[in-house]
Design a protein around this motif. Sequence first.
Motif, PDB file in Angstrom:
ATOM      1  N   ARG A 146      53.043  25.527  88.140  1.00  0.00           N
ATOM      2  CA  ARG A 146      53.854  25.053  88.594  1.00  0.00           C
ATOM      3  C   ARG A 146      53.842  24.019  90.780  1.00  0.00           C
ATOM      4  NH1 ARG A 146      55.876  28.115  84.969  1.00  0.00           N
ATOM      5  NH2 ARG A 146      56.569  27.317  83.760  1.00  0.00           N
ATOM      6  N   ALA A 147      52.224  23.970  90.264  1.00  0.00           N
ATOM      7  CA  ALA A 147      51.449  23.861  91.651  1.00  0.00           C
ATOM      8  C   ALA A 147      52.764  22.047  92.716  1.00  0.00           C
ATOM      9  CB  ALA A 147      50.496  23.213  92.079  1.00  0.00           C
ATOM     10  N   ASP A 148      52.348  20.935  91.639  1.00  0.00           N
ATOM     11  CA  ASP A 148      53.295  19.538  91.611  1.00  0.00           C
ATOM     12  C   ASP A 148      54.379  19.720  91.344  1.00  0.00           C
ATOM     13  OD1 ASP A 148      50.285  18.608  92.379  1.00  0.00           O
ATOM     14  OD2 ASP A 148      50.480  17.835  89.747  1.00  0.00           O
ATOM     15  N   ILE A 149      55.329  19.585  90.558  1.00  0.00           N
ATOM     16  CA  ILE A 149      56.537  19.840  90.244  1.00  0.00           C
ATOM     17  C   ILE A 149      57.224  21.061  91.575  1.00  0.00           C
ATOM     18  CG2 ILE A 149      57.267  22.574  88.625  1.00  0.00           C
ATOM     19  CD1 ILE A 149      58.982  18.698  88.891  1.00  0.00           C
ATOM     20  N   GLY A 150      56.822  22.156  91.395  1.00  0.00           N
ATOM     21  CA  GLY A 150      57.069  23.045  92.715  1.00  0.00           C
ATOM     22  C   GLY A 150      57.144  22.231  94.234  1.00  0.00           C
ATOM     23  N   ASP A 151      55.562  21.669  94.299  1.00  0.00           N
ATOM     24  CA  ASP A 151      55.966  20.803  96.173  1.00  0.00           C
ATOM     25  C   ASP A 151      57.329  19.395  95.827  1.00  0.00           C
ATOM     26  OD1 ASP A 151      54.219  21.838  96.950  1.00  0.00           O
ATOM     27  OD2 ASP A 151      52.887  20.275  96.956  1.00  0.00           O
ATOM     28  N   GLN A 152      57.430  18.648  94.371  1.00  0.00           N
ATOM     29  CA  GLN A 152      58.674  17.908  93.875  1.00  0.00           C
ATOM     30  C   GLN A 152      60.382  18.633  94.637  1.00  0.00           C
ATOM     31  OE1 GLN A 152      58.415  15.116  90.948  1.00  0.00           O
ATOM     32  NE2 GLN A 152      56.211  15.382  91.387  1.00  0.00           N
ATOM     33  N   CYS A 153      59.999  19.679  93.689  1.00  0.00           N
ATOM     34  CA  CYS A 153      61.463  20.542  94.458  1.00  0.00           C
ATOM     35  C   CYS A 153      61.332  21.090  96.145  1.00  0.00           C
ATOM     36  CB  CYS A 153      61.380  21.564  93.264  1.00  0.00           C
ATOM     37  SG  CYS A 153      61.470  21.517  91.317  1.00  0.00           S
ATOM     38  N   ILE A 154      60.004  20.708  96.434  1.00  0.00           N
ATOM     39  CA  ILE A 154      60.820  21.123  98.145  1.00  0.00           C
ATOM     40  C   ILE A 154      60.641  20.238  98.610  1.00  0.00           C
ATOM     41  CG2 ILE A 154      59.336  22.243  99.920  1.00  0.00           C
ATOM     42  CD1 ILE A 154      57.594  23.506  98.259  1.00  0.00           C
ATOM     43  N   GLY A 155      60.319  19.077  98.020  1.00  0.00           N
ATOM     44  CA  GLY A 155      60.836  17.737  98.561  1.00  0.00           C
ATOM     45  C   GLY A 155      61.807  17.210  99.020  1.00  0.00           C
ATOM     46  N   GLN A 156      62.680  17.462  97.429  1.00  0.00           N
ATOM     47  CA  GLN A 156      63.952  17.516  97.550  1.00  0.00           C
ATOM     48  C   GLN A 156      64.805  18.204  98.295  1.00  0.00           C
ATOM     49  OE1 GLN A 156      65.352  16.360  93.715  1.00  0.00           O
ATOM     50  NE2 GLN A 156      63.329  15.972  92.379  1.00  0.00           N
ATOM     51  N   LEU A 157      64.654  19.508  97.967  1.00  0.00           N
ATOM     52  CA  LEU A 157      65.386  20.314  99.197  1.00  0.00           C
ATOM     53  C   LEU A 157      65.395  20.009 100.664  1.00  0.00           C
ATOM     54  CD1 LEU A 157      67.165  23.301  99.841  1.00  0.00           C
ATOM     55  CD2 LEU A 157      64.825  24.236  99.808  1.00  0.00           C
ATOM     56  N   LEU A 158      64.145  19.185 101.221  1.00  0.00           N
ATOM     57  CA  LEU A 158      64.011  19.356 102.470  1.00  0.00           C
ATOM     58  C   LEU A 158      64.762  17.908 103.338  1.00  0.00           C
ATOM     59  CD1 LEU A 158      59.985  19.771 103.062  1.00  0.00           C
ATOM     60  CD2 LEU A 158      62.408  21.479 103.644  1.00  0.00           C
ATOM     61  N   ALA A 159      64.969  17.269 101.392  1.00  0.00           N
ATOM     62  CA  ALA A 159      65.540  16.018 101.748  1.00  0.00           C
ATOM     63  C   ALA A 159      67.200  16.012 102.393  1.00  0.00           C
ATOM     64  CB  ALA A 159      65.507  15.057 100.766  1.00  0.00           C
ATOM     65  N   ARG A 160      67.737  17.171 102.442  1.00  0.00           N
ATOM     66  CA  ARG A 160      68.776  17.880 102.353  1.00  0.00           C
ATOM     67  C   ARG A 160      68.394  18.110 104.131  1.00  0.00           C
ATOM     68  NH1 ARG A 160      68.838  21.045  97.344  1.00  0.00           N
ATOM     69  NH2 ARG A 160      68.108  18.895  95.487  1.00  0.00           N
ATOM     70  N   ALA A 161      68.045  18.585 104.731  1.00  0.00           N
ATOM     71  CA  ALA A 161      68.132  19.071 106.136  1.00  0.00           C
ATOM     72  C   ALA A 161      68.713  18.151 107.769  1.00  0.00           C
ATOM     73  CB  ALA A 161      66.567  18.531 106.854  1.00  0.00           C
ATOM     74  N   PRO A 162      69.384  18.617 108.391  1.00  0.00           N
ATOM     75  CA  PRO A 162      69.949  18.328 109.321  1.00  0.00           C
ATOM     76  C   PRO A 162      69.581  17.167 109.800  1.00  0.00           C
ATOM     77  CG  PRO A 162      69.493  20.621 109.872  1.00  0.00           C
ATOM     78  CD  PRO A 162      69.223  20.152 107.997  1.00  0.00           C
ATOM     79  N   ALA A 163      70.380  16.222 110.617  1.00  0.00           N
ATOM     80  CA  ALA A 163      69.585  15.791 112.229  1.00  0.00           C
ATOM     81  C   ALA A 163      69.399  16.432 112.780  1.00  0.00           C
ATOM     82  CB  ALA A 163      70.478  14.148 112.530  1.00  0.00           C
ATOM     83  N   GLY A 164      68.536  16.278 113.848  1.00  0.00           N
ATOM     84  CA  GLY A 164      68.215  16.560 115.059  1.00  0.00           C
ATOM     85  C   GLY A 164      69.560  16.972 116.188  1.00  0.00           C
ATOM     86  N   GLU A 165      69.069  17.405 117.368  1.00  0.00           N
ATOM     87  CA  GLU A 165      69.931  16.744 118.563  1.00  0.00           C
ATOM     88  C   GLU A 165      70.166  15.720 118.554  1.00  0.00           C
ATOM     89  OE1 GLU A 165      69.088  20.435 121.276  1.00  0.00           O
ATOM     90  OE2 GLU A 165      70.256  22.413 120.647  1.00  0.00           O
ATOM     91  N   ASN A 166      69.070  15.235 119.118  1.00  0.00           N
ATOM     92  CA  ASN A 166      68.981  13.608 119.476  1.00  0.00           C
ATOM     93  C   ASN A 166      69.046  12.961 118.025  1.00  0.00           C
ATOM     94  OD1 ASN A 166      66.198  14.146 117.447  1.00  0.00           O
ATOM     95  ND2 ASN A 166      65.274  13.310 119.485  1.00  0.00           N
ATOM     96  N   GLY A 167      69.408  13.256 117.300  1.00  0.00           N
ATOM     97  CA  GLY A 167      70.357  11.985 115.891  1.00  0.00           C
ATOM     98  C   GLY A 167      69.089  11.396 115.229  1.00  0.00           C
ATOM     99  N   THR A 168      67.914  11.852 115.395  1.00  0.00           N
ATOM    100  CA  THR A 168      66.193  11.622 114.470  1.00  0.00           C
ATOM    101  C   THR A 168      66.809  12.476 113.621  1.00  0.00           C
ATOM    102  OG1 THR A 168      65.097  10.506 116.614  1.00  0.00           O
ATOM    103  CG2 THR A 168      64.569  11.084 114.817  1.00  0.00           C
ATOM    104  N   TRP A 169      66.537  12.050 112.608  1.00  0.00           N
ATOM    105  CA  TRP A 169      66.674  12.976 111.149  1.00  0.00           C
ATOM    106  C   TRP A 169      64.915  12.645 110.443  1.00  0.00           C
ATOM    107  CZ3 TRP A 169      65.433  11.165 105.524  1.00  0.00           C
ATOM    108  CH2 TRP A 169      66.176  12.311 104.857  1.00  0.00           C
ATOM    109  N   PRO A 170      64.559  13.691 109.778  1.00  0.00           N
ATOM    110  CA  PRO A 170      64.780  14.979 110.284  1.00  0.00           C
ATOM    111  C   PRO A 170      64.656  16.048 110.634  1.00  0.00           C
ATOM    112  CG  PRO A 170      63.077  15.057 108.731  1.00  0.00           C
ATOM    113  CD  PRO A 170      63.348  13.703 109.576  1.00  0.00           C
ATOM    114  N   CYS A 171      65.502  16.917 110.906  1.00  0.00           N
ATOM    115  CA  CYS A 171      65.293  18.174 112.136  1.00  0.00           C
ATOM    116  C   CYS A 171      63.676  18.133 113.086  1.00  0.00           C
ATOM    117  CB  CYS A 171      66.326  19.183 112.364  1.00  0.00           C
ATOM    118  SG  CYS A 171      65.873  19.938 111.143  1.00  0.00           S
ATOM    119  N   GLU A 172      63.816  18.301 114.200  1.00  0.00           N
ATOM    120  CA  GLU A 172      62.074  18.755 114.372  1.00  0.00           C
ATOM    121  C   GLU A 172      61.380  20.220 113.838  1.00  0.00           C
ATOM    122  OE1 GLU A 172      59.890  20.146 118.615  1.00  0.00           O
ATOM    123  OE2 GLU A 172      62.676  19.712 118.646  1.00  0.00           O
TER     124      GLU A 172
END
Length: 261
Positions: A146-172
């Motif tokens: 499930r390599a491809d769909i696994g990566d897609q699920c990872i990507g969707q999770l990382l899209a919920r990351a917070p912004a960084g301290e300088n306001g840039t998104w996603p965080c460092e």
Amino acid sequence: REVATVDAEPVGHFKVDRYDIVEALKSLNGRPGVSADEKAQLEFLFIEALTDNEYGIPNLEKKIGESPAMFVQLVDLVFKITDDGEDPPEWKIENSEQRAEIASSSYRLLDNIKTIPGTGDDENIDVARLSAWLKDVRRLCHVYDRADIGDQCIGQLLARAPAGENGTWPCESVCTAMEEIASAEIGEGFSIGVRNARGVHWRGEGGAQERELAAKYRSWAERLHFDYPYVGGILEDIAASYDREARWEDSEAKVTRRLRH
């Protein structure tokens, strides 16, 4: 647990309200006599009631952040294997009705994880922990086809990351972890996650909303391009897609105005 698993109530009997479920779990979460595993199991059983509320799924998120295998098992339960490989026997569910119910709950869980793995008690994300988690998830997804769909699920999770301290998104920390992998499928999942996060929105005339979104993502892309070209490229692609939508909405608005006259 019996409320969720024992179907002994007569038809039409009083049903437990979502509010009551949330309050009960909040109470249990503060009790020392209930283990983290028990609380995580209860959150999974009541996952449908725990979306879009202040309690969320804190114990499940913590378990998933500690166990890459648990995340991979969720992917396994939701998405079928891509070839003739075999899943672990303990992951198989023979009862089709039960399998469908668990798959539905697993999908809802994947869609509602908000805490990025590696997040500490101070809300900061440890990039080393996150990178190690991602490496293990990707390795196991490859093992279980499930390599491809696994990566897609990872990507969707990382899209919920917070912004960084300088306001840039996603965080460092998230930018660093993504840049180390630079997977096309993670990029696709990340873009899908951004789209899904927009949710239902009020529709004005023309593409003003989309132009505003395009400008926001392009601004972040420009800040990230030098240090994180892979992440910056994903954000630029998202901005370009909103540009296209803005032009389409402008055309639709012109047609609508003509039809009015």
